[in-house]
Design a protein around this motif. Structure first.
Motif, PDB file in Angstrom:
ATOM      1  N   ASP A  84      30.646  52.774  29.012  1.00 27.29           N
ATOM      2  CA  ASP A  84      31.548  52.670  27.860  1.00 27.29           C
ATOM      3  C   ASP A  84      31.254  53.807  26.888  1.00 27.29           C
ATOM      4  O   ASP A  84      30.161  53.895  26.323  1.00 27.29           O
ATOM      5  CB  ASP A  84      31.337  51.309  27.177  1.00 27.29           C
ATOM      6  CG  ASP A  84      32.264  51.111  25.979  1.00 27.29           C
ATOM      7  OD1 ASP A  84      33.184  51.938  25.796  1.00 27.29           O
ATOM      8  OD2 ASP A  84      32.049  50.134  25.237  1.00 27.29           O
ATOM      9  N   LEU A  85      32.244  54.654  26.657  1.00 28.45           N
ATOM     10  CA  LEU A  85      32.062  55.829  25.796  1.00 28.45           C
ATOM     11  C   LEU A  85      32.871  55.727  24.504  1.00 28.45           C
ATOM     12  O   LEU A  85      32.971  56.706  23.762  1.00 28.45           O
ATOM     13  CB  LEU A  85      32.467  57.098  26.564  1.00 28.45           C
ATOM     14  CG  LEU A  85      31.681  57.332  27.868  1.00 28.45           C
ATOM     15  CD1 LEU A  85      32.229  58.529  28.614  1.00 28.45           C
ATOM     16  CD2 LEU A  85      30.196  57.515  27.571  1.00 28.45           C
ATOM     17  N   THR A  86      33.434  54.553  24.233  1.00 30.12           N
ATOM     18  CA  THR A  86      34.204  54.395  23.000  1.00 30.12           C
ATOM     19  C   THR A  86      33.282  54.481  21.795  1.00 30.12           C
ATOM     20  O   THR A  86      32.145  53.996  21.815  1.00 30.12           O
ATOM     21  CB  THR A  86      34.948  53.055  22.978  1.00 30.12           C
ATOM     22  OG1 THR A  86      34.025  51.978  23.187  1.00 30.12           O
ATOM     23  CG2 THR A  86      36.012  53.003  24.055  1.00 30.12           C
ATOM     24  N   THR A 126      36.726  59.438  31.551  1.00 25.21           N
ATOM     25  CA  THR A 126      38.091  59.612  31.066  1.00 25.21           C
ATOM     26  C   THR A 126      38.150  59.555  29.548  1.00 25.21           C
ATOM     27  O   THR A 126      37.447  58.772  28.908  1.00 25.21           O
ATOM     28  CB  THR A 126      38.984  58.510  31.661  1.00 25.21           C
ATOM     29  OG1 THR A 126      38.826  58.503  33.079  1.00 25.21           O
ATOM     30  CG2 THR A 126      40.441  58.743  31.322  1.00 25.21           C
ATOM     31  N   ARG A 127      39.024  60.382  29.000  1.00 21.96           N
ATOM     32  CA  ARG A 127      39.264  60.367  27.555  1.00 21.96           C
ATOM     33  C   ARG A 127      39.856  59.019  27.147  1.00 21.96           C
ATOM     34  O   ARG A 127      40.441  58.303  27.964  1.00 21.96           O
ATOM     35  CB  ARG A 127      40.219  61.511  27.181  1.00 21.96           C
ATOM     36  CG  ARG A 127      40.344  61.752  25.678  1.00 21.96           C
ATOM     37  CD  ARG A 127      41.310  62.895  25.362  1.00 21.96           C
ATOM     38  NE  ARG A 127      41.362  63.118  23.930  1.00 21.96           N
ATOM     39  CZ  ARG A 127      42.114  62.424  23.089  1.00 21.96           C
ATOM     40  NH1 ARG A 127      42.914  61.471  23.565  1.00 21.96           N
ATOM     41  NH2 ARG A 127      42.094  62.676  21.802  1.00 21.96           N
ATOM     42  N   ILE A 128      39.757  58.666  25.889  1.00 24.60           N
ATOM     43  CA  ILE A 128      40.184  57.369  25.371  1.00 24.60           C
ATOM     44  C   ILE A 128      41.630  57.036  25.732  1.00 24.60           C
ATOM     45  O   ILE A 128      41.967  55.886  26.018  1.00 24.60           O
ATOM     46  CB  ILE A 128      39.978  57.306  23.831  1.00 24.60           C
ATOM     47  CG1 ILE A 128      40.271  55.917  23.284  1.00 24.60           C
ATOM     48  CG2 ILE A 128      40.793  58.368  23.115  1.00 24.60           C
ATOM     49  CD1 ILE A 128      39.249  54.883  23.623  1.00 24.60           C
ATOM     50  N   THR A 131      46.844  54.506  13.106  1.00 23.30           N
ATOM     51  CA  THR A 131      45.619  54.595  12.301  1.00 23.30           C
ATOM     52  C   THR A 131      44.500  55.314  13.046  1.00 23.30           C
ATOM     53  O   THR A 131      43.529  55.749  12.426  1.00 23.30           O
ATOM     54  CB  THR A 131      45.159  53.193  11.864  1.00 23.30           C
ATOM     55  OG1 THR A 131      45.108  52.320  12.996  1.00 23.30           O
ATOM     56  CG2 THR A 131      46.138  52.619  10.845  1.00 23.30           C
ATOM     57  N   SER A 132      44.610  55.463  14.358  1.00 21.75           N
ATOM     58  CA  SER A 132      43.655  56.285  15.109  1.00 21.75           C
ATOM     59  C   SER A 132      44.013  57.766  15.028  1.00 21.75           C
ATOM     60  O   SER A 132      43.134  58.626  14.992  1.00 21.75           O
ATOM     61  CB  SER A 132      43.617  55.852  16.578  1.00 21.75           C
ATOM     62  OG  SER A 132      43.063  54.577  16.720  1.00 21.75           O
ATOM     63  N   ASP A 133      45.317  58.054  15.004  1.00 21.47           N
ATOM     64  CA  ASP A 133      45.784  59.445  15.066  1.00 21.47           C
ATOM     65  C   ASP A 133      45.992  60.081  13.691  1.00 21.47           C
ATOM     66  O   ASP A 133      46.152  61.297  13.599  1.00 21.47           O
ATOM     67  CB  ASP A 133      47.117  59.513  15.814  1.00 21.47           C
ATOM     68  CG  ASP A 133      47.028  59.056  17.255  1.00 21.47           C
ATOM     69  OD1 ASP A 133      45.915  58.730  17.708  1.00 21.47           O
ATOM     70  OD2 ASP A 133      48.084  59.005  17.922  1.00 21.47           O
ATOM     71  N   VAL A 171      42.585  51.687  25.595  1.00 20.77           N
ATOM     72  CA  VAL A 171      42.728  52.913  24.797  1.00 20.77           C
ATOM     73  C   VAL A 171      42.338  52.630  23.349  1.00 20.77           C
ATOM     74  O   VAL A 171      41.637  53.406  22.705  1.00 20.77           O
ATOM     75  CB  VAL A 171      44.176  53.439  24.872  1.00 20.77           C
ATOM     76  CG1 VAL A 171      44.365  54.646  23.953  1.00 20.77           C
ATOM     77  CG2 VAL A 171      44.526  53.803  26.302  1.00 20.77           C
ATOM     78  N   GLU A 172      42.808  51.500  22.822  1.00 20.96           N
ATOM     79  CA  GLU A 172      42.388  51.003  21.518  1.00 20.96           C
ATOM     80  C   GLU A 172      41.607  49.710  21.730  1.00 20.96           C
ATOM     81  O   GLU A 172      41.487  49.208  22.850  1.00 20.96           O
ATOM     82  CB  GLU A 172      43.615  50.748  20.626  1.00 20.96           C
ATOM     83  CG  GLU A 172      44.508  51.947  20.392  1.00 20.96           C
ATOM     84  CD  GLU A 172      43.957  52.937  19.374  1.00 20.96           C
ATOM     85  OE1 GLU A 172      42.873  52.681  18.808  1.00 20.96           O
ATOM     86  OE2 GLU A 172      44.617  53.970  19.159  1.00 20.96           O
ATOM     87  N   GLU A 173      41.095  49.146  20.649  1.00 18.68           N
ATOM     88  CA  GLU A 173      40.358  47.899  20.769  1.00 18.68           C
ATOM     89  C   GLU A 173      41.297  46.746  21.104  1.00 18.68           C
ATOM     90  O   GLU A 173      42.493  46.793  20.842  1.00 18.68           O
ATOM     91  CB  GLU A 173      39.597  47.610  19.462  1.00 18.68           C
ATOM     92  CG  GLU A 173      38.478  48.614  19.186  1.00 18.68           C
ATOM     93  CD  GLU A 173      37.636  48.227  17.990  1.00 18.68           C
ATOM     94  OE1 GLU A 173      37.225  47.061  17.889  1.00 18.68           O
ATOM     95  OE2 GLU A 173      37.396  49.110  17.134  1.00 18.68           O
ATOM     96  N   VAL A 174      40.736  45.688  21.680  1.00 21.10           N
ATOM     97  CA  VAL A 174      41.545  44.556  22.131  1.00 21.10           C
ATOM     98  C   VAL A 174      42.128  43.775  20.958  1.00 21.10           C
ATOM     99  O   VAL A 174      43.205  43.191  21.072  1.00 21.10           O
ATOM    100  CB  VAL A 174      40.695  43.615  23.022  1.00 21.10           C
ATOM    101  CG1 VAL A 174      41.512  42.414  23.469  1.00 21.10           C
ATOM    102  CG2 VAL A 174      40.137  44.370  24.222  1.00 21.10           C
ATOM    103  N   SER A 175      41.464  43.766  19.829  1.00 22.31           N
ATOM    104  CA  SER A 175      41.778  42.867  18.720  1.00 22.31           C
ATOM    105  C   SER A 175      43.223  42.947  18.228  1.00 22.31           C
ATOM    106  O   SER A 175      43.662  43.985  17.718  1.00 22.31           O
ATOM    107  CB  SER A 175      40.861  43.151  17.535  1.00 22.31           C
ATOM    108  OG  SER A 175      41.266  42.392  16.411  1.00 22.31           O
ATOM    109  N   PRO A 176      43.988  41.845  18.322  1.00 20.92           N
ATOM    110  CA  PRO A 176      45.329  41.825  17.745  1.00 20.92           C
ATOM    111  C   PRO A 176      45.291  41.819  16.219  1.00 20.92           C
ATOM    112  O   PRO A 176      46.303  42.103  15.575  1.00 20.92           O
ATOM    113  CB  PRO A 176      45.936  40.527  18.289  1.00 20.92           C
ATOM    114  CG  PRO A 176      44.771  39.657  18.589  1.00 20.92           C
ATOM    115  CD  PRO A 176      43.670  40.575  19.003  1.00 20.92           C
ATOM    116  N   PHE A 177      44.142  41.512  15.654  1.00 21.36           N
ATOM    117  CA  PHE A 177      44.026  41.530  14.193  1.00 21.36           C
ATOM    118  C   PHE A 177      44.007  42.965  13.672  1.00 21.36           C
ATOM    119  O   PHE A 177      44.480  43.236  12.566  1.00 21.36           O
ATOM    120  CB  PHE A 177      42.785  40.742  13.760  1.00 21.36           C
ATOM    121  CG  PHE A 177      42.800  39.347  14.286  1.00 21.36           C
ATOM    122  CD1 PHE A 177      43.706  38.417  13.802  1.00 21.36           C
ATOM    123  CD2 PHE A 177      41.978  38.971  15.336  1.00 21.36           C
ATOM    124  CE1 PHE A 177      43.772  37.130  14.323  1.00 21.36           C
ATOM    125  CE2 PHE A 177      42.033  37.691  15.871  1.00 21.36           C
ATOM    126  CZ  PHE A 177      42.926  36.767  15.356  1.00 21.36           C
TER     127      PHE A 177
END
Length: 542
Positions: A102-104, A161-163, A406-408, A445-451
């Motif tokens: 895990d490289l996140t 692999t990249r995110i 919010t990531s980009d 690619v992003e976190e699982v959290s729906p919050f």
């Protein structure tokens, strides 16, 4: 005395008759703030379920009087919502990731290397794979090179692999195993070279050369991956997940695990666009069970913005002469779209850049003008020319992932420039045009959290409350709109709005109980909300 005995007997008969007359119900949930997400967005205090479906919504007093209830659940005044639907994710890939490095969250390439070393010391893998690095989070924002990995692992292939899943770094051992050299031909992407030497960076289409060289996971590893992904999803209140791009083998494994009831989560499977998959599925009817829906095809239009693979109409603002790339020729996409239009299947196309979005929207519009209720989707709908929003509707649906914004946001304007940003991450404008938006995470690619999805949609900030006034707040969604995007609108985008997405009589009893009311708490508290319990078919699964 005789009259008293007769009166008592009559009373007992009335009670007995009332009990016999009552309809049986399995579960009463009461003392709750229930957001039904019905047409009126109404709230309620209680509901009953029977045979895995909602039977009636109302008050505990009225429901107890009407039904003979087997089990009762006091929600303790907590908020209850329909089970969340992730409208675009990679469920199987999330599970596989649990068995890889895990490289996140890595903040430098040195940290990437250290995680790989630590992983290999523990696992001793034959071929090291992993995912999650993002050079945009590092002080040096250039793509890394393979030199350090070549030195540390001269004989062990590595491909990480990249995110975004649209670029990878491979060491020389992996390149050799895949047969990649400086003269390897490719279309749609890049095999990066500097000074006539491979750097190890591969973007988009030629990545398949590396993945084809990797050992296939065993059946047990695949089963473990699906069960791991289910566990994580239930912890976050996800009761349905759209898996965006999987093959027949994985779909059939999902179905078998559903049948043996070890896999309980509902899955909407997008079939990966391969000739083998299309030949197998498209001449058949869609596959539909209570927990699996196979009626769509995933097509990749272009790459990702972070790796400059998104196809733009004009050159990248931070790389002169570079426009990104379509991953397939226009004629190939059009031919596939025509084939889908003649079938019963939905077409869902990945489109990030404004050029890719224009191509997809234009062809969709041409094919669907007289096509009835098809609900074709544009996955990501990330950068849209302002002239092209007009194509969206309830038949051409934007499927977006708010955390991408919010990531980009730290570097997106560098890539696009100020003018193009007006049509980027424009969730409100997409909603106003289409009438709905389907919301998802794109995990892993992003976190699982729906919050985090909810927070990014309404506050448009990161978890450090940056930027202070929010990112392009004119494109924020309201809390009601966001909740609909994670429930009933996501269900609609899957042709499933009649069976899930709201707490209404006759629908699957998929619901969650939260520790805080996401509709009322201060926005800053949203990312930290926890799921207390998750139910599928009124069965507690978390």
């Amino acid at each position: 005395m005789k009259k008293i005995l007769l009166l008592g007997l009559f009373s007992l008969m009335l009670i007995s008759c009332n009990s016999i007359d009552k309809e049986k119900a399995d579960l009463l949930v009461f003392n709750a703030e229930i957001y039904t997400v019905d047409e009126n967005f109404s709230t309620a205090e209680a509901f009953v379920t029977k045979d895995g479906k909602f039977l009636e919504i109302g008050t505990a007093e009225a429901l107890e009087e009407k039904y003979d209830i087997a089990e009762k659940l006091d929600a303790g005044g907590k908020s209850v919502f329909p089970g969340f639907i992730d409208g675009h994710a990679h469920f199987y890939r999330l599970g596989l990731q649990q068995q890889r490095v895990d490289l996140t969250g890595t903040k430098s390439f040195d940290e990437v290397v250290q995680r790989i070393v630590d992983f290999q010391n523990q696992r001793g893998a034959e071929f090291i794979t992993g995912r999650g690095w993002d050079q945009n989070d590092w002080e040096n924002k250039e793509f890394p090179t393979k030199d350090t990995l070549d030195e540390l692992f001269p004989d062990t292939p590595i491909a990480v692999t990249r995110i975004d899943g649209h670029a990878l770094l491979a060491n020389q051992a992996a390149l050799d195993k895949a047969g990649i050299t400086t003269v390897t031909p490719f279309d749609g992407g890049d095999i990066e070279q500097k000074n006539g030497r491979l750097t190890g960076i591969i973007v988009d289409n030629p990545m398949s050369l590396i993945t084809n060289a990797q050992p296939e996971p065993s059946t047990q590893e695949q089963v473990n991956a699906l069960l791991d992904a289910q566990k994580i999803s239930f912890e976050y209140g996800l009761t349905t997940v759209v898996d965006a791009g999987i093959d027949r083998e994985t779909i059939e494994l999902m179905d078998s695990l559903h049948q043996e009831e070890s896999l309980k989560i509902r899955l909407y499977a997008m079939i990966s666009n391969t000739e083998e998959n299309l030949d197998y599925y498209l001449d058949k009817d869609p596959i539909k069970t209570e927990r699996l829906n196979v009626r769509s095809v995933k097509f990749y239009g272009d790459g990702a913005l972070g790796s400059r693979g998104a196809a733009l109409k004009e050159e990248y603002s931070d790389r002169a002469g570079h426009f990104g790339a379509l991953l397939s020729p226009v004629e190939d996409f059009k031919e596939t779209a025509e084939r889908l239009a003649a079938s019963k299947f939905q077409l869902n196309t990945h489109a990030i850049g404004d050029s890719a979005n224009y191509l997809v929207l234009k062809i969709y519009d041409e094919l669907l003008k007289d096509g009835g209720d098809r609900r074709w989707r544009v996955e990501h709908s990330q950068v849209i020319d302002t002239a092209d929003f007009k194509y969206f509707s309830k038949n051409i649906i934007p499927s977006v992932q708010p955390t991408h914004a919010t990531s980009d946001m730290y570097w997106a304007e560098d890539r696009l420039g100020e003018e193009r940003m007006q049509g980027a991450y424009a969730f409100k404008k997409l909603l106003d045009q289409a009438g709905i938006v389907a919301l998802g995470t794109d995990f892993p690619v992003e976190e699982v959290s729906p919050f985090l999805t909810f927070y990014a949609a309404v506050a448009r900030q990161d978890t450090d409350n940056y930027p202070e006034d929010g990112f392009m707040m004119e494109q924020a969604l309201s809390r009601e709109e966001t909740l609909k995007g994670m429930t009933i609108w996501a269900a609609y985008a899957n042709f499933e709005e009649k069976e899930k997405g709201s707490i209404e009589a006759g629908k699957f009893a998929d619901f969650i109980i939260l520790d805080k009311d996401i509709m009322k708490v201060d926005a800053a508290e949203i990312p930290g909300i926890k799921v207390l319990e998750t139910y599928v078919n009124a069965e507690k699964v978390y």
